[in-house]
Design a protein around this motif. Sequence first.
Motif, mmCIF file in Angstrom:
data_model
loop_
_atom_site.group_PDB
_atom_site.id
_atom_site.type_symbol
_atom_site.label_atom_id
_atom_site.label_comp_id
_atom_site.label_asym_id
_atom_site.label_seq_id
_atom_site.Cartn_x
_atom_site.Cartn_y
_atom_site.Cartn_z
ATOM 1 N N LEU A 1 -17.239 -8.295 -18.836
ATOM 2 C CA LEU A 1 -16.150 -9.000 -18.154
ATOM 3 C C LEU A 1 -16.217 -10.514 -18.327
ATOM 4 O O LEU A 1 -15.191 -11.173 -18.407
ATOM 5 N N SER A 2 -17.401 -11.072 -18.385
ATOM 6 C CA SER A 2 -17.498 -12.531 -18.522
ATOM 7 C C SER A 2 -17.169 -12.933 -19.954
ATOM 8 O O SER A 2 -17.419 -12.182 -20.898
ATOM 9 N N LYS A 3 -16.564 -14.104 -20.084
ATOM 10 C CA LYS A 3 -16.186 -14.620 -21.401
ATOM 11 C C LYS A 3 -16.644 -16.067 -21.518
ATOM 12 O O LYS A 3 -16.430 -16.867 -20.604
ATOM 13 N N ASN A 4 -17.264 -16.384 -22.634
ATOM 14 C CA ASN A 4 -17.706 -17.758 -22.904
ATOM 15 C C ASN A 4 -18.534 -18.348 -21.764
ATOM 16 O O ASN A 4 -18.349 -19.500 -21.381
ATOM 17 N N GLY A 5 -19.396 -17.528 -21.188
ATOM 18 C CA GLY A 5 -20.257 -17.999 -20.111
ATOM 19 C C GLY A 5 -19.592 -18.127 -18.759
ATOM 20 O O GLY A 5 -20.206 -18.600 -17.803
ATOM 21 N N GLN A 6 -18.334 -17.733 -18.660
ATOM 22 C CA GLN A 6 -17.592 -17.816 -17.394
ATOM 23 C C GLN A 6 -17.395 -16.411 -16.827
ATOM 24 O O GLN A 6 -16.932 -15.520 -17.541
ATOM 25 N N ILE A 7 -17.718 -16.241 -15.553
ATOM 26 C CA ILE A 7 -17.498 -14.938 -14.950
ATOM 27 C C ILE A 7 -16.002 -14.699 -14.780
ATOM 28 O O ILE A 7 -15.213 -15.635 -14.702
#
Length: 159
Positions: free
Chosen positions: A79-85
């Motif tokens: 679910l997280s993308k580019n270190g962002q939840i």
Amino acid sequence: MERAISFTLNGKPARVTVDDERTLLWVLRADLGLTGAKFGCGTALCGACTVIVGKEAVRSCTVPVKDIAGKHVLTIEGLSKNGQIHPLQAAFVKQSALQCGYCTPGMIMQAYALLLKNRRPTRADIVRHMDNNLCRCGDYNRIVEAIQEAAGATKARAS
């Protein structure tokens, strides 16, 4: 029977050679090192093992890995993308919609499946959709609030 099973996992190609009757839960946890989906009941009743297959929430503890060949599987780790939840994860944190955290990945994945189908669920929609995911700590109200927040529904209902 042991065989190679290929599928897409969290947006990337995956291939495992395992007994094709082995459950998806144990392939994810033991063979692929993704421990977000939890073992709870082993009979698809509690929801701790919930993942997304296609766009549907499924209980990975009862799905033979052969049944996901060629399909897209999304776990809490994806679910997280580019270190962002994901905003749904952020809403769970903000609303303190977890206590021990054991059920949280399954709750989030079940909620994610709801939001894939219904971007503006009512409280009743959320409660009905989440009904079969069990929280041993009883954080149900905060879980519903987190899902409403993630859907952008909390503010709209307050006005």
